[in-house]
Design a protein around this motif. Structure first.
Motif, short mmCIF file in Angstrom:
data_model
loop_
_atom_site.label_atom_id
_atom_site.label_comp_id
_atom_site.label_asym_id
_atom_site.label_seq_id
_atom_site.Cartn_x
_atom_site.Cartn_y
_atom_site.Cartn_z
N ILE A 29 -2.26 14.62 5.13
CA ILE A 29 -1.60 13.38 4.75
C ILE A 29 -2.05 13.01 3.35
O ILE A 29 -3.24 12.77 3.10
N ALA A 30 -1.12 13.02 2.43
CA ALA A 30 -1.44 12.78 1.03
C ALA A 30 -1.86 11.33 0.80
O ALA A 30 -1.44 10.42 1.53
N GLN A 31 -2.65 11.13 -0.24
CA GLN A 31 -3.13 9.78 -0.54
C GLN A 31 -1.98 8.84 -0.88
O GLN A 31 -2.03 7.65 -0.55
N HIS A 32 -0.92 9.37 -1.51
CA HIS A 32 0.19 8.48 -1.85
C HIS A 32 0.91 7.99 -0.58
O HIS A 32 1.48 6.90 -0.57
N GLU A 33 0.88 8.79 0.51
CA GLU A 33 1.46 8.33 1.77
C GLU A 33 0.67 7.16 2.32
O GLU A 33 1.24 6.17 2.80
N ILE A 34 -0.66 7.29 2.27
CA ILE A 34 -1.51 6.21 2.75
C ILE A 34 -1.30 4.97 1.90
O ILE A 34 -1.24 3.83 2.41
N GLY A 35 -1.13 5.20 0.59
CA GLY A 35 -0.87 4.08 -0.31
C GLY A 35 0.43 3.37 0.02
O GLY A 35 0.52 2.14 -0.06
N GLU A 36 1.46 4.14 0.38
CA GLU A 36 2.73 3.53 0.77
C GLU A 36 2.56 2.61 1.97
O GLU A 36 3.11 1.49 2.00
N HIS A 37 1.80 3.07 2.95
CA HIS A 37 1.58 2.23 4.14
C HIS A 37 0.73 1.02 3.80
O HIS A 37 0.95 -0.07 4.36
N ALA A 38 -0.23 1.17 2.90
CA ALA A 38 -1.05 0.03 2.50
C ALA A 38 -0.19 -1.04 1.83
O ALA A 38 -0.33 -2.24 2.10
N GLN A 39 0.72 -0.60 0.95
CA GLN A 39 1.60 -1.56 0.29
C GLN A 39 2.52 -2.25 1.30
O GLN A 39 2.76 -3.46 1.22
N SER A 40 3.02 -1.48 2.25
CA SER A 40 3.92 -2.03 3.26
C SER A 40 3.21 -3.06 4.12
O SER A 40 3.75 -4.14 4.40
N LEU A 41 1.97 -2.74 4.51
CA LEU A 41 1.21 -3.67 5.34
C LEU A 41 0.89 -4.94 4.56
O LEU A 41 0.91 -6.05 5.11
N ALA A 42 0.57 -4.77 3.28
CA ALA A 42 0.24 -5.93 2.45
C ALA A 42 1.45 -6.82 2.23
O ALA A 42 1.35 -8.05 2.19
N ALA A 43 2.63 -6.20 2.11
CA ALA A 43 3.84 -6.97 1.81
C ALA A 43 4.44 -7.62 3.05
O ALA A 43 4.80 -8.80 3.02
#
Length: 841
Positions: A533-547
C-alpha cells in the motif's frame, strides 16, 4: 485447485478472481444425499474413469526406515494451544471468548467478517462494494488522463490497484456466498458480487485502459524505470486486453461478449445437469455375489416378479460393484451404464467446445488452446503440451505394460482360461483383487490393531504443519481469538501466521469440520491478496477522513485496508494475505469420549492428512510470496505452476521424519509405527501406471477438444474413442462403442486446454522432492525434508516470487537445472521424460 477461469476473462482483472466456483463443483453422483455423495467420492469413478480408492498422492519412492518420533518444541514457540483449539471444542470456545471485546481499533464497535469494518451486517456488503467502486472510478479517471512521464510510470501500479479493489469484493463475496450458512449474508454477498462484475463488464467496453498501458509500455523511459515485477504485470495485462478483443471493431467486440456469456451459461449447464443415459442399472440379485451385502440389501427392489439390485448408474455403489462383483457380465452392464452420458449432456459439451472455437477465431487465434495457453502458462503452445504428454506417456508405458500383464495373468488364473483377454470392465475388479490378496498375505503386526487415524487427530496434524513450516521457513501458526462477527461459523478457527524475522505475515481462517450445508470439496481461497500500500494511498485516506470523517475508521491505515490485517515491516505497509482453508473432516459424535471425559477429536485418515497438507501448500505459497503487486501475489502465478507447491506438500505428508514431528495417538501419545503408513503406501502404488495413463489420455483429449479442426460436425465421442486407440499402451482395454464417457468430464469447463497442468506439476514436484529435499533422506552432503537450507532454497528460488518472475526461471533455479530455463518445447519434453514416479530402490 487455483486460477482456472470459469467466467469470461476481463482485460485487466486477474482471471482467478472469476473462477473459484467451477473448481468446487462435483461430478453427478446419482440420487444420493449430499453426505452420501461425499462419502461416495472416496470410492466413485474418478476423472480417469477408473475407480481406485487411493490417492495418487500415495505414489512415492521407496519406504525409508522408521525413525524416532520427536515432538519437541520450545517454551518460546509452544504449540500446545494450537492442538487444543482444533481437538477440543470447549478449549476453542474458552480461548475464543477472550476476543469478545477485541476490535482492531480498540473501540466497542462490532467486528466485521474477516475484520472488514464494512461487513458487520448484510447491508454492509453493498456499502463495501460502493466504496470500492468509487475508488476504482477515480483510478480509471487517473489512468485515462495520464500524460506525463511520471503519470505513465504509475500506470502499472494504478491498474494493479484497480484490480485489487475489484478483487477485494469479488474474491471475498464469491467465497462468502458459497460458504456461509446465513441466507441473508449469502444474498448480500451475491448482490455485491453481481454489481462489481457488471462494473467490470462496463470497463471492458472502452479501450482507454489498454491504450494508456500500450503508450506506457512503448515509452523507453517508462519501460526502463519499471522493476522486473512491474514489467511482468504490464505484459500480463496487455495480453489480457488482447484476449478480451478490445482492439476489434465494435460488432466483433459485441460478439465476443455474447460468446463469452454463452460459454459461461452452457458450461455451467453442462456441469450442473450432466447425467447418464440411464439413471439406474438393474442387476439380477443372484448374480451380485461379491457386492457388499448391506448395499445389495439397501438397493434391492422387486421388478417384473423378480428381485434385482438397482444401483444408481454413476455412484460410489456402482464403482464398488465394478471392483467387487465376480460375474463379468454384471460388471459389463455396470460399466456401460457408468460410461455412457446422456445425449443432452454430450450436446451441451459439444456446444461449449464449438463456442470456444468460434471465440478463439474471433480473437485471431488458431484454436482455443492457442488462446488459453498464451495466458500465464509455462507451456506456451499446444505443441509444447503435446511434447510433454508424449514424453510422459513414453516414460509411463513400461510400467503400464507390466501392470496390464499382471492383471491379465490374474484373470487367466482366476477364470482358468489361458486365452481370455482383459476387458475394460475387468481392470478395476482385478486391481482390487490383487490389492486384497496382498493385504491378506501380509504378516500381522501387533501395532496394526489400532486404526491409523487415531494417530492423526486434526490438532496434532495442525501442530505438525506448524512445526514443519517453522523448521523450513521460520513460520509458525498462532491461534487468534475471534469475537462474534469475524467468522462465518463458530467452527472456524483463526490462525495468525508469524515469521521469526518479519512478525505477523498472514491471516489463515480454517473451516475444517463437516457441516450438512457445506461443500465436501477441500479448497484454498485467497480472500485478499498481499499488496504493498503506497504512502500516497494512505495520504488519500487521511485527507478524506480529515475532510469528511468516517464513522467506520479513525485511522487512515485501517481505512486503506478496510480494517483488515496490515503489516508495516521494514517501513513498507502491506495488506496481509487473508486465506481461507475449507475441508470437511468429521468430528466424532458427542457420546464418543476420551477416557478423560472429553469428546473425541476429529481423526483423519492418511489421505485426509495429505489433503490438508496439499491445501496448506497453496496457503504457504500465498504467505511466502514477497511481491508488491497483487496481480502476481502468491498463487497468482502461471496456472501450470500453481499446483507445484501444494503437490510437493503431499510428499512431506508421507515422509517419516515429518510424521515424527507430530503423528501420535490422540489419547496415549504413543508414536505412529511408520511401517503401518508404509504398507498403505505400498498398496497404493499398485497399478499407478494404469491410473496415470488414464490421466494422460484425458489431458490429451482436452487438447483435442480445444485444438484445431473443431467444426460444426465435430463428434466428441468419435474423437475420444479414436484417441484412446492411438494413445493407450498396447494391451490396455479401451472403451467399447456405444459408450460416451466424455460427458462426465466436468473439468473440461474449468480447465479448457489446461488439464495437463496437474500432471505437469506432479512431475515437477517429484523432481523437486528428489533434487532439493533428497527424497526426504539426510546424507553427508544433503539435508532432508526438515533441513532449513533446503526450505530457504525453495522459498528464495520459487515461492517468494509468486507470479512476478518467469516461471521457468524459478523452476530452473529451484532444480539447479539450466536445461529447462528457456521454457521451450524441448524443455517441456525434457520435463515429461522425467516421469511422475522415481525408480524404486
Amino acid at each position: 485447485m487455483i486460477k482456472i477461469a470459469r467466467r469470461p476473462q476481463t482485460s485487466w482483472v486477474c482471471t482467478q478472481c472469476l473462477g473459484h466456483l467451477q473448481r468446487r463443483r462435483t461430478f453427478y453422483a446419482g440420487p444420493v444425499s449430499r453426505r452420501k455423495a461425499a462419502a461416495a467420492a472416496t470410492t466413485a469413478t474418478t476423472a480417469t474413469g477408473s475407480s481406485s480408492t487411493v490417492s495418487t498422492a500415495h505414489t512415492r519412492s521407496s519406504i525409508p526406515p522408521t525413525i524416532p518420533t520427536t515432538h519437541s518444541t520450545s517454551d518460546q514457540h509452544d504449540d500446545t494451544t494450537l492442538r487444543a483449539v482444533f481437538d477440543d471444542a470447549a478449549a476453542w470456545k474458552a480461548f475464543s471468548a477472550s476476543g469478545k471485546n477485541y476490535t482492531a481499533a480498540g473501540s466497542k464497535k462490532k467486528v466485521g467478517l474477516f475484520g472488514n469494518a464494512y461487513l458487520t451486517e448484510p447491508a454492509g456488503f453493498m456499502r463495501f462494494t460502493h466504496a470500492s467502486l468509487n475508488s476504482a472510478q477515480r483510478i480509471v479517471a487517473k489512468v485515462a488522463s495520464a500524460a506525463t512521464l511520471d503519470e505513465y510510470r504509475a500506470v502499472v501500479r494504478d491498474l494493479d490497484r484497480l484490480s485489487d479493489l475489484l478483487c477485494r469484493v469479488i474474491d471475498l463475496c464469491d467465497f462468502v456466498r458459497t460458504t456461509t450458512p446465513d441466507a441473508a449474508i449469502q444474498q448480500a454477498a451475491s448482490d455485491a458480487w453481481a454489481t462489481t462484475y457488471q462494473y467490470m463488464n462496463q470497463l471492458n467496453t472502452t479501450s482507454v485502459l489498454n491504450d494508456q498501458l500500450g503508450r506506457a509500455m512503448d515509452t523507453p523511459k517508462v519501460w526502463s524505470s519499471w522493476s522486473e515485477e512491474e514489467r511482468t504485470v504490464a505484459e500480463m495485462l496487455k495480453l489480457d486486453f488482447t484476449k478480451s478483443a478490445v482492439n476489434l471493431p465494435q460488432a466483433s467486440r459485441d460478439r465476443f461478449v455474447e460468446l463469452s456469456q454463452c460459454i459461461g451459461e452452457v458450461g455451467t449447464q453442462f456441469v450442473d445437469t450432466m447425467a447418464p443415459a440411464q439413471p439406474w442399472v438393474d442387476l439380477p440379485s443372484t448374480s451380485c455375489r461379491g457386492l457388499d451385502p448391506t448395499i445389495a440389501k439397501h438397493f434391492s427392489v422387486q421388478k417384473a416378479g423378480r428381485r434385482v439390485v438397482r444401483l444408481p448408474a454413476v455412484s460410489g455403489q456402482a464403482s464398488l460393484g465394478l471392483r467387487t462383483i465376480h460375474d463379468e457380465d454384471v460388471r459389463k452392464s455396470i460399466y456401460y451404464a457408468t460410461r455412457t452420458a446422456s445425449r443432452q449432456t454430450v450436446r451441451l459439451l459439444e456446444n461449449m467446445i464449438g463456442l470456444r472455437a468460434e471465440l478463439a477465431q474471433l480473437s485471431g487465434f488458431e484454436s482455443y488452446a492457442h488462446m488459453a495457453l498464451r495466458d500465464r502458462m509455462m507451456a506456451k503452445s499446444p505443441e509444447s503440451v503435446r511434447q510433454f504428454l508424449q514424453a510422459l506417456a513414453a516414460n509411463n508405458g513400461t510400467t503400464v505394460r507390466g501392470e496390464i500383464q499382471e492383471l491379465l495373468a490374474k484373470k487367466q488364473k482366476t477364470t482358468g482360461d489361458a486365452h481370455t483377454s482383459l476387458a475394460a470392465w475387468d481392470k478395476d475388479y482385478y486391481m482390487s483383487l490383487v490389492r486384497r490378496e496382498a493385504v491378506s498375505a501380509a504378516p500381522p503386526r501387533k501395532s496394526h490393531n489400532l486404526p491409523l487415524s487415531e494417530y492423526f487427530s486434526l490438532g496434532t496434524v495442525m501442530q505438525g504443519l506448524s512445526r514443519l513450516f517453522q523448521r523450513l521457513y521460520g513460520l509458525r501458526f498462532v491461534p487468534h481469538a475471534t469475537p462474534p462477527g469475524e467468522t462465518w461459523h463458530p467452527d472456524v478457527r483463526r490462525l495468525d501466521v508469524v515469521s521469526e524475522t518479519e512478525g505477523h505475515v498472514a491471516v489463515l481462517y480454517c473451516d475444517l469440520f463437516y457441516r450438512e450445508d457445506k461443500s465436501p470439496n477441500p479448497a484454498h481461497f485467497t480472500v485478499r491478496c498481499s499488496r504493498e500500500i503506497a504512502q500516497h494511498e494512505i495520504g488519500e485516506h487521511a485527507q478524506s477522513l480529515a475532510a469528511d470523517g468516517d464513522p467506520l475508521f479513525t485511522d487512515p491505515l485501517a481505512a486503506a485496508n478496510d480494517g483488515m490485517a496490515l503489516s508495516t515491516y521494514g517501513g513498507v505497509v502491506k495488506q496481509l494475505p487473508t486465506i481461507a482453508l475449507v475441508c470437511d473432516f468429521t468430528k466424532e459424535s458427542g457420546d464418543s469420549l476420551f477416557s478423560s471425559g472429553k469428546e473425541k477429536p476429529a481423526l483423519l485418515t492418511h489421505h485426509e492428512v495429505e489433503t490438508l497438507f496439499h491445501e496448506m501448500g497453496h496457503a504457504v505459497h500465498s504467505v511466502l510470496a514477497r511481491t508488491s503487486l497483487q496481480t502476481v501475489s502468491g498463487t497468482r502465478c502461471a496456472t501450470d505452476l500453481a499446483e507445484l507447491p501444494s503437490t510437493l506438500m503431499e510428499h512431506f505428508a508421507s515422509d517419516p521424519s515429518v510424521l515424527a514431528l507430530f503423528a501420535r495417538h490422540y489419547e496415549t501419545g504413543a508414536p505412529v509405527d511408520y511401517e503401518q503408513v508404509a504398507e498403505g503406501l505400498r498398496r497404493a502404488r499398485r497399478f499407478e501406471g494404469i491410473d496415470d495413463e488414464s490421466q494422460i489420455v484425458l489431458a490429451m483429449l482436452d487438447q483435442v477438444y480445444h485444438g484445431t479442426g473443431v467444426g460444426d460436425k465435430f463428434n466428441s465421442t468419435q474423437a475420444f474413442h479414436s484417441l484412446q486407440r492411438r494413445a493407450m499402451t498396447e494391451g490396455s482395454p479401451v472403451d467399447p462403442s456405444g459408450t460416451c464417457w466424455q460427458g462426465f468430464f466436468g473439468h473440461l469447463f474449468g480447465y479448457g486446454s489446461t488439464y495437463y497442468s496437474y500432471l505437469f506439476d506432479r512431475v515437477l514436484a517429484e523432481r523437486v522432492w528428489g533434487e532439493v529435499f533428497n527424497n526426504g533422506s539426510v546424507t553427508d552432503s544433503k539435508g532432508g525434508a526438515l533441513d532449513r537450507a533446503n526450505g530457504e532454497h525453495l522459498r528464495d528460488s520459487l515461492l517468494r516470487w509468486g507470479g512476478g518472475r518467469d516461471a521457468w526461471r524459478c523452476v530452473s533455479d529451484t532444480l539447479r537445472d539450466p536445461r529447462i530455463a528457456a521454457g521451450d518445447e524441448a524443455a517441456m519434453a525434457l520435463v515429461g521424460s522425467w516421469g511422475i514416479h522415481r525408480k524404486r530402490q
